[in-house]
Enzyme design. Structure first.
Site, PDB file in Angstrom:
ATOM      1  N   GLN A 111      40.563  30.946  26.132  1.00 17.51           N
ATOM      2  CA  GLN A 111      39.947  31.225  25.088  1.00 17.51           C
ATOM      3  C   GLN A 111      39.379  32.455  25.248  1.00 17.51           C
ATOM      4  OE1 GLN A 111      36.522  28.407  24.525  1.00 17.51           O
ATOM      5  NE2 GLN A 111      36.169  29.052  22.453  1.00 17.51           N
ATOM      6  N   SER A 114      34.046  35.397  24.640  1.00 17.13           N
ATOM      7  CA  SER A 114      33.073  36.042  24.749  1.00 17.13           C
ATOM      8  C   SER A 114      33.430  37.463  25.724  1.00 17.13           C
ATOM      9  CB  SER A 114      32.444  35.303  26.373  1.00 17.13           C
ATOM     10  OG  SER A 114      31.926  33.966  25.934  1.00 17.13           O
ATOM     11  N   SER A 146      37.904  31.119  31.181  1.00 17.95           N
ATOM     12  CA  SER A 146      38.448  30.092  31.911  1.00 17.95           C
ATOM     13  C   SER A 146      39.979  30.055  31.991  1.00 17.95           C
ATOM     14  CB  SER A 146      37.894  28.866  31.760  1.00 17.95           C
ATOM     15  OG  SER A 146      36.471  28.782  31.679  1.00 17.95           O
ATOM     16  N   GLU A 229      34.948  22.279  20.581  1.00 16.98           N
ATOM     17  CA  GLU A 229      34.686  22.698  21.932  1.00 16.98           C
ATOM     18  C   GLU A 229      33.447  21.755  22.240  1.00 16.98           C
ATOM     19  OE1 GLU A 229      33.536  26.775  22.981  1.00 16.98           O
ATOM     20  OE2 GLU A 229      33.917  26.229  24.978  1.00 16.98           O
ATOM     21  N   GLU A 362      20.084  26.178  24.877  1.00 16.96           N
ATOM     22  CA  GLU A 362      19.211  26.683  23.973  1.00 16.96           C
ATOM     23  C   GLU A 362      19.749  26.914  22.872  1.00 16.96           C
ATOM     24  OE1 GLU A 362      19.629  27.831  27.237  1.00 16.96           O
ATOM     25  OE2 GLU A 362      17.964  26.545  27.901  1.00 16.96           O
TER      26      GLU A 362
HETATM   27  C1  LIG Z   1      32.050  28.019  33.503  1.00 17.24           C
HETATM   28  C2  LIG Z   1      31.988  29.093  32.247  1.00 17.24           C
HETATM   29  C3  LIG Z   1      33.159  29.018  31.570  1.00 17.24           C
HETATM   30  C4  LIG Z   1      33.298  29.809  30.660  1.00 17.24           C
HETATM   31  N1  LIG Z   1      34.543  29.936  29.974  1.00 17.24           N
HETATM   32  C5  LIG Z   1      34.640  30.881  28.739  1.00 17.24           C
HETATM   33  C6  LIG Z   1      36.103  30.816  28.226  1.00 17.24           C
HETATM   34  O1  LIG Z   1      36.937  30.356  28.756  1.00 17.24           O
HETATM   35  N2  LIG Z   1      35.859  31.716  27.245  1.00 17.24           N
HETATM   36  C7  LIG Z   1      35.125  32.245  26.522  1.00 17.24           C
HETATM   37  O2  LIG Z   1      35.153  33.032  25.707  1.00 17.24           O
HETATM   38  N3  LIG Z   1      33.776  32.016  27.191  1.00 17.24           N
HETATM   39  C8  LIG Z   1      33.588  31.385  28.240  1.00 17.24           C
HETATM   40  N4  LIG Z   1      32.242  31.200  29.090  1.00 17.24           N
HETATM   41  C9  LIG Z   1      31.301  32.058  28.395  1.00 17.24           C
HETATM   42  C10 LIG Z   1      30.032  31.289  27.846  1.00 17.24           C
HETATM   43  O3  LIG Z   1      30.598  30.859  26.517  1.00 17.24           O
HETATM   44  C11 LIG Z   1      29.019  32.033  27.601  1.00 17.24           C
HETATM   45  O4  LIG Z   1      28.588  32.496  29.136  1.00 17.24           O
HETATM   46  C12 LIG Z   1      27.760  31.546  26.962  1.00 17.24           C
HETATM   47  O5  LIG Z   1      28.031  31.513  25.407  1.00 17.24           O
HETATM   48  C13 LIG Z   1      26.448  32.201  27.082  1.00 17.24           C
HETATM   49  O6  LIG Z   1      26.397  33.615  26.665  1.00 17.24           O
HETATM   50  P1  LIG Z   1      26.137  34.865  27.794  1.00 17.24           P
HETATM   51  O7  LIG Z   1      26.583  34.264  29.244  1.00 17.24           O
HETATM   52  O8  LIG Z   1      26.390  36.093  27.209  1.00 17.24           O
HETATM   53  O9  LIG Z   1      24.411  34.562  27.890  1.00 17.24           O
HETATM   54  P2  LIG Z   1      23.429  35.218  26.730  1.00 17.24           P
HETATM   55  O10 LIG Z   1      23.673  35.062  25.578  1.00 17.24           O
HETATM   56  O11 LIG Z   1      23.066  36.514  27.551  1.00 17.24           O
HETATM   57  O12 LIG Z   1      22.065  34.352  26.924  1.00 17.24           O
HETATM   58  C14 LIG Z   1      21.050  34.648  28.231  1.00 17.24           C
HETATM   59  C15 LIG Z   1      20.092  33.605  28.170  1.00 17.24           C
HETATM   60  O13 LIG Z   1      19.376  33.649  26.904  1.00 17.24           O
HETATM   61  C16 LIG Z   1      19.308  32.443  26.307  1.00 17.24           C
HETATM   62  N5  LIG Z   1      19.459  32.664  24.759  1.00 17.24           N
HETATM   63  C17 LIG Z   1      20.551  33.454  24.032  1.00 17.24           C
HETATM   64  N6  LIG Z   1      20.390  33.642  22.717  1.00 17.24           N
HETATM   65  C18 LIG Z   1      19.310  32.748  22.464  1.00 17.24           C
HETATM   66  C19 LIG Z   1      18.502  32.227  21.267  1.00 17.24           C
HETATM   67  N7  LIG Z   1      18.971  32.795  20.240  1.00 17.24           N
HETATM   68  N8  LIG Z   1      17.541  31.429  21.414  1.00 17.24           N
HETATM   69  C20 LIG Z   1      17.134  30.965  22.726  1.00 17.24           C
HETATM   70  N9  LIG Z   1      17.747  31.389  23.932  1.00 17.24           N
HETATM   71  C21 LIG Z   1      18.888  32.132  23.767  1.00 17.24           C
HETATM   72  C22 LIG Z   1      20.875  31.723  26.722  1.00 17.24           C
HETATM   73  O14 LIG Z   1      20.542  30.341  26.642  1.00 17.24           O
HETATM   74  C23 LIG Z   1      20.521  32.109  28.195  1.00 17.24           C
HETATM   75  O15 LIG Z   1      19.556  31.187  28.990  1.00 17.24           O
HETATM   76  C24 LIG Z   1      32.234  30.452  30.079  1.00 17.24           C
HETATM   77  C25 LIG Z   1      30.860  30.446  30.677  1.00 17.24           C
HETATM   78  C26 LIG Z   1      30.790  29.527  32.014  1.00 17.24           C
HETATM   79  C27 LIG Z   1      29.615  29.405  32.590  1.00 17.24           C
END
Ligand SMILES: Cc1cc2nc3c(=O)[nH]c(=O)nc-3n(C[C@H](O)[C@H](O)[C@H](O)COP(=O)(O)OP(=O)(O)OC[C@H]3O[C@@H](n4cnc5c(N)ncnc54)[C@H](O)[C@@H]3O)c2cc1C
Lengths: 392, 372
Positions: A111, A114, A146, A229, A362
């Site tokens: 996928q 991100s 992933s 998902e 969140e």
């Molecule tokens: C093990 C793992 C596998 C993954 N696999 C995939 C994959 O296969 N394909 C893919 O596309 N992505 C993948 N991801 C990515 C995942 O979808 C993102 O990490 C996730 O959506 C969070 O985005 P970010 O890491 O940019 O955090 P951010 O969006 O930067 O968030 C930082 C913090 O702020 C909080 N936050 C952000 N916005 C808000 C809001 N509006 N209100 C309150 N709190 C908020 C979040 O909860 C978090 O605590 C994977 C992630 C992990 C950990």
């Protein structure tokens, strides 16, 4: 269609395809063609339009006969996210081309959603797709992907129109991971291994026939993927004491020397929560019989993440001296997430991702409070602003 | 673990119809304002409402087979009524009569039960089971009432739910021949109403001094019938607790959408939205768990585990939900005029009824082999 009808169909299938003598892929392809892959899919696409809740009946009957399985943990993204999206938005040709090898595991999916600048705010993504004749030319960077190192295909969301507000200018594709310009680099994670990746897309040509949904409608298509998902992550069809709680309970029974009254009360509390969550997941599946997943899936995912984290933390404490050790820090590139095949330390660390992957807890709580409970949404600063003018 | 029958965790159309008619009645007859006006009067229970619910809607006879004058439905439908009673904390003796006394007599069988059950089912007679409301399933047979030489009963049982409005008491008592369940006319007992923590559910002390009694069932069967009644009540109470949780969530959501502070509805602030999202998640879990207990009771499978899980899980969810409702209502939530306190009193009393969550966890640990 009753459970008994399906059991009879499986019995008939097994009589014609002895799992002991039939080659694995041949068996899986035949199972797909017989409409016994995912029974709620339409006829000709691995199913027969039955109730979704009946799938476990079929899976259990095949498992009991020792039939080869299609390895759902390795192909989880394909099964859980790509397939329902292709079913909902794909053309007849796309469905026929992609669903069978997806289900049999011949083609593994990842996928590409991100990006470094677009995580929770997925609609902010910057990967550009520009039309060029019958193709699109894609350039950008994805992250935390992933299983990208292991995949032949990807679901991909791109920006096709930077001049409109962010939700409007996106388009959704199926991307061939072997195409020129796709580069996958391992991204090591907390557990030591590299289960996810950075993916660089440089001038990747994607034929328009691999577009899912209309140009500019990528957000709508992505919503279907994301809803599915959450159900795929939180709505697992486990038996009682299946999964992690079973593993910890087994240790508890076999190792009386580890027991303390405080740990016992916590274990029993988690047992109760696991059972309750199992029931809620099966109730959700019963509600989903025909329709698309609703935002209730988000609630299951939040609850599931929290329980996994509490339970894996407890497991390490229970193990005491053994909990101080780790099984293997080697940088490895696993074929699949193997929660149960590794040791307690790995489980503890990997479970930290449960509340981040597939939408953070969140963000899911925002979704529940706004879409289920109808509470006012956050003040929006980006609503009517063209994507290209947003601060980043 | 061996494979269990696939439970039906949804509501059938018939159950939804039943819910709608119970809800209509309660919306009309048991509004929060009416409840508040009633709780401190000489008539805290609404016996007219009880008759309508029990007799006209047939709610009292849902679990009673047709040949005994009931509706031949099951614990599933009874659970739906309890959900609605939880959503409204309606002051009626449903738990004591239609659940406890009725289940005890159904499980006991025999000619005395066969004579009394049709009257309970028809709502002509209100019953109560003379054990403390806190008695857990699996507890030892009570030893506080004994059978005299002449067959009369003497002794007492404290905090008996709904005894003060019951005409019939089902009394566990011990005689020279061991345990027995007896039917006693309430007029033969001295029933003293207590001040109850739960304003909308009454408890009373029952004193028996050579009270005339009829034996319903004796020996091991009496012990088993009592246990069935307590198990059924504990399992079904989870549906009432689900109703309490649902009330807490929907009422708080409505309030927070309408309450403005800092120039915005307070329901738009994320810390509150997240707390409500957590309550929603709890409600989803509570509903599935309570439905499972009702389905297991109706089908007679997996009952002890289903009931222990239901009480261990749903009771604390209901208490927490109402506590959150009070906190998120701010000052108004602390007032007597707002109905939230009625729900808190019910939720906290329900947590103690038929065993605390801790007791149910201990019982569950034995049932699923998680030894100390
Ligand atoms: C093990 C793992 C596998 C993954 N696999 C995939 C994959 O296969 N394909 C893919 O596309 N992505 C993948 N991801 C990515 C995942 O979808 C993102 O990490 C996730 O959506 C969070 O985005 P970010 O890491 O940019 O955090 P951010 O969006 O930067 O968030 C930082 C913090 O702020 C909080 N936050 C952000 N916005 C808000 C809001 N509006 N209100 C309150 N709190 C908020 C979040 O909860 C978090 O605590 C994977 C992630 C992990 C950990």
């Amino acid at each position: 269609m009753t459970p008994d009808d399906l059991r009879a169909q499986v019995a008939g299938f097994l009589a014609a395809h002895d799992p002991k003598t039939t080659e694995r892929l041949e068996f899986l392809r035949a199972r797909y063609d017989a409409g016994l892959a995912w029974v709620h899919f339409p006829e000709g696409l691995g199913g027969q339009g039955a109730a979704r809740a009946l799938q476990p009946v079929v899976d259990r009957a095949f498992a009991a006969a020792g039939a080869p399985d299609n390895d759902p943990r390795r192909i989880g993204i394909g099964l859980g996210m790509a397939a329902p999206t292709i079913l909902a938005f794909g053309t007849e040709e796309q469905r026929t081309r992609f669903l069978r090898p997806l289900w049999t595991g011949e083609e593994v999916w990842c996928q590409l959603f991100s990006e470094p600048g677009a995580g929770s705010d997925l609609a902010a993504l910057a990967t550009r797709a520009v039309r060029d004749g019958d193709d699109w030319v894609v350039t950008g960077q994805k992250v935390w992907t992933s299983g990208a190192h292991n995949s032949q295909w990807a679901i991909l969301v791109t920006r096709t129109d930077p001049d409109v507000p962010k939700h409007q200018g996106m388009t959704y594709f199926m991307c061939d991971m072997t195409a020129p310009g796709v580069e996958v680099r391992p991204l090591r994670q907390i557990t030591g291994e590299a289960e996810f990746n950075e993916v660089f897309l440089t001038g990747v040509r994607i034929p328009d026939s691999q577009r899912l949904g209309a140009v500019g409608e990528g957000w709508k298509v992505a919503q279907t993927t994301l809803m599915n998902e959450r159900v795929a992550i939180g709505g697992n069809a486990l038996p009682r004491e299946g999964g992690l709680i079973g593993m910890v309970s087994k240790t508890w029974r076999e190792r009386p020397e580890l027991r303390t009254p405080e740990l016992r009360d916590r274990l029993v509390q988690h047992w109760v929560e696991a059972e309750s969550l199992r029931l809620a997941a099966s109730r959700l599946r019963q509600q989903l019989t025909a329709g698309a997943p609703g935002p209730e899936g988000s609630a299951m995912k939040v609850a599931f993440s929290e329980l996994n984290q509490k339970l894996t933390g407890l497991e390490i404490e229970l193990l005491g001296e053994e909990g101080l050790r780790y099984d293997d820090w080697t940088l490895r590139r696993p074929e699949k997430v193997d929660f149960l095949g590794r040791e307690a330390g790995y489980r503890y660390l990997r479970a930290k991702g449960n509340s981040i992957e597939g939408g953070t807890s969140e963000v899911l709580r925002n979704i529940i409070s706004e879409r289920v409970l109808g509470l006012p949404s956050e003040p929006r600063v980006d609503k009517d602003v063209a994507w290209k003018d947003l601060p980043r | 673990m061996s494979e269990l029958p696939t439970p039906d965790l949804l509501y059938s159309d018939v159950e939804e119809d039943l819910r709608a008619s119970v809800r209509d009645l309660l919306t009309d007859q048991a509004s929060p304002a009416a409840l508040l006006a009633r709780v401190e009067t000489a008539e805290p229970y609404d016996l007219k409402l009880w008759k309508t619910l029990a007799a006209d809607l047939g709610a009292a006879g849902l679990m009673v087979p047709e040949e005994l004058g009931g509706h031949g439905a099951s614990a599933r439908e009874t659970a739906v009524v309890l959900e609605e009673l939880g959503r409204s904390v309606a002051p009626v003796p449903f738990l004591g009569s239609a659940v406890l006394a009725t289940s005890a007599l159904l499980a006991a069988g025999g000619s005395v039960a066969a004579e009394l059950l049709p009257r309970l089912a028809a709502g002509e007679l209100t019953g109560a089971l003379a054990v403390p409301l806190s008695t857990a399933p699996g507890a030892a047979f009570p030893a506080t009432v004994s059978v005299n030489g002449d067959g009369t009963l003497s002794g007492r049982a404290g905090t008996v739910v709904d005894a003060s409005v019951a005409e019939l008491l089902v009394v566990p008592a011990t005689g020279p021949d061991g345990p027995g369940l007896y039917a006693v006319e309430a007029s033969a007992a001295q029933v003293t109403e207590l001040v109850s923590l739960d304003l909308t559910r009454r408890v009373a002390d029952v004193e028996l001094d050579h009270a005339a009694a009829r034996l319903v069932v004796s020996g091991a069967a009496a012990q088993a019938a009592l246990d069935t009644a307590l198990t059924t009540a504990a399992g079904l109470l989870a549906s009432e607790q689900t109703g309490l949780t649902e009330w807490a969530l929907t009422t708080t959501v409505t309030y927070l959408k309408a309450r403005y502070q800092f120039g915005r509805p307070v329901g738009g602030f994320q810390s509150l939205k997240h707390r409500l999202a957590n309550l929603y998640t709890d409600l989803v879990n509570a509903r599935a768990t309570a439905r499972y207990a009702a389905d297991a009771l109706a089908g007679g499978f997996d009952v002890p585990i289903a009931v222990a899980v239901a009480q261990a899980r749903v009771a604390p969810i209901a208490v927490h939900a109402v506590e959150e409702a009070i906190q998120l209502h701010g000052g108004i939530g602390m007032t007597w005029e707002h109905p939230a306190h009625l729900f808190l009193k019910r939720a906290k009393s329900d947590e103690l009824a038929f065993g605390t969550p801790g007791r149910h966890r201990a019982r569950l640990a034995d049932l699923v082999d998680l030894p100390a």
